[in-house]
Design a protein around this motif. Structure first.
Motif, short mmCIF file in Angstrom:
data_model
loop_
_atom_site.label_atom_id
_atom_site.label_comp_id
_atom_site.label_asym_id
_atom_site.label_seq_id
_atom_site.Cartn_x
_atom_site.Cartn_y
_atom_site.Cartn_z
N ALA A 16 0.84 -1.21 0.00
CA ALA A 16 0.00 0.00 0.00
C ALA A 16 0.87 1.25 0.00
O ALA A 16 0.58 2.22 -0.72
CB ALA A 16 -0.94 -0.01 1.21
N ASN A 17 1.94 1.25 0.78
CA ASN A 17 2.84 2.41 0.81
C ASN A 17 3.54 2.60 -0.53
O ASN A 17 3.72 3.73 -0.98
CB ASN A 17 3.86 2.28 1.94
CG ASN A 17 3.24 2.54 3.30
OD1 ASN A 17 2.18 3.11 3.42
ND2 ASN A 17 3.94 2.10 4.34
N ASP A 19 2.29 1.77 -3.43
CA ASP A 19 1.26 2.33 -4.31
C ASP A 19 1.08 3.83 -4.06
O ASP A 19 0.97 4.62 -4.99
CB ASP A 19 -0.08 1.62 -4.11
CG ASP A 19 -0.11 0.22 -4.72
OD1 ASP A 19 0.80 -0.11 -5.51
OD2 ASP A 19 -1.04 -0.53 -4.38
N LYS A 20 1.04 4.21 -2.78
CA LYS A 20 0.88 5.63 -2.43
C LYS A 20 2.07 6.44 -2.93
O LYS A 20 1.89 7.54 -3.47
CB LYS A 20 0.71 5.79 -0.93
CG LYS A 20 -0.61 5.27 -0.41
CD LYS A 20 -0.64 5.30 1.11
CE LYS A 20 -1.88 4.58 1.61
NZ LYS A 20 -1.86 4.42 3.06
N ALA A 21 3.28 5.92 -2.75
CA ALA A 21 4.47 6.63 -3.23
C ALA A 21 4.42 6.76 -4.75
O ALA A 21 4.81 7.79 -5.30
CB ALA A 21 5.74 5.90 -2.79
N THR A 23 1.70 7.02 -6.53
CA THR A 23 0.71 8.06 -6.79
C THR A 23 1.31 9.44 -6.56
O THR A 23 1.08 10.37 -7.35
CB THR A 23 -0.53 7.85 -5.91
OG1 THR A 23 -1.09 6.56 -6.20
CG2 THR A 23 -1.57 8.93 -6.13
N VAL A 24 2.10 9.59 -5.50
CA VAL A 24 2.77 10.87 -5.23
C VAL A 24 3.74 11.19 -6.36
O VAL A 24 3.78 12.32 -6.86
CB VAL A 24 3.49 10.84 -3.87
CG1 VAL A 24 4.36 12.09 -3.69
CG2 VAL A 24 2.49 10.72 -2.72
N ALA A 39 9.43 11.08 -3.79
CA ALA A 39 8.05 10.69 -3.47
C ALA A 39 7.95 9.84 -2.21
O ALA A 39 7.11 10.09 -1.34
CB ALA A 39 7.41 9.96 -4.65
N LEU A 43 6.11 10.97 1.26
CA LEU A 43 5.05 10.17 1.87
C LEU A 43 5.34 9.91 3.35
O LEU A 43 4.47 10.07 4.21
CB LEU A 43 4.87 8.84 1.12
CG LEU A 43 3.85 7.88 1.72
CD1 LEU A 43 2.45 8.47 1.67
CD2 LEU A 43 3.90 6.55 0.98
N ILE A 47 3.10 11.08 6.55
CA ILE A 47 2.60 10.10 7.52
C ILE A 47 3.06 10.48 8.93
O ILE A 47 2.27 10.47 9.88
CB ILE A 47 3.06 8.68 7.15
CG1 ILE A 47 2.33 8.20 5.90
CG2 ILE A 47 2.83 7.71 8.32
CD1 ILE A 47 2.89 6.91 5.31
N SER A 50 1.17 13.47 10.14
CA SER A 50 -0.24 13.18 10.39
C SER A 50 -0.46 12.60 11.79
O SER A 50 -1.53 12.75 12.37
CB SER A 50 -0.80 12.23 9.33
OG SER A 50 -0.25 10.93 9.49
N THR A 81 4.12 20.27 0.08
CA THR A 81 3.70 19.63 -1.16
C THR A 81 3.33 20.60 -2.27
O THR A 81 3.13 20.19 -3.41
CB THR A 81 2.50 18.69 -0.91
OG1 THR A 81 1.41 19.45 -0.38
CG2 THR A 81 2.87 17.57 0.05
#
Length: 98
Positions: A16-17, A19-21, A23-24, A39, A43, A47, A50, A81
């Motif tokens: 999942a990470n 995939d997120k990277a 996308t970034v 990227a 991420l 995280i 957050s 960002t």
């Protein structure tokens, strides 16, 4: 203290990470997100930041303090960002890694 690293994460989280990277990185290439940081690193920064907005992970004295902290996190992520935030010339890497 260091955590267990990527080996300690379940494979689904690692995927999942990644995939997120990805996308970034795509958003960076499209100019929608700053490319100041790689990227994957960006991420991880988001995280980490957050977590400050989580009442469970970083308790605040009251609801107003938590709301203020969440605004601070949102502002920090927005600034990090925002496209057009080029890397400054005077960074650690430019000084030979010192």
């Amino acid at each position: 203290m260091e955590r267990g690293g990527m080996a300690a994460l379940p494979p689904a989280v690692v995927a999942a990470n990644a995939d997120k990277a990805g996308t970034v990185a795509a958003a960076q290439r499209a100019g929608r997100v700053s490319d100041r940081h790689p990227a994957g690193d960006l991420l991880l920064l988001v995280i980490g930041l957050s977590m400050l907005g989580s009442a469970e992970l970083a308790p605040a004295p009251d609801a107003d303090a938590l709301a203020d902290r969440r605004r601070m996190v949102t502002d920090a992520v927005t600034r990090m960002t925002r496209p057009g935030t080029a890397r400054p010339a005077n960074t650690i890497d430019d000084e030979g890694g010192n």
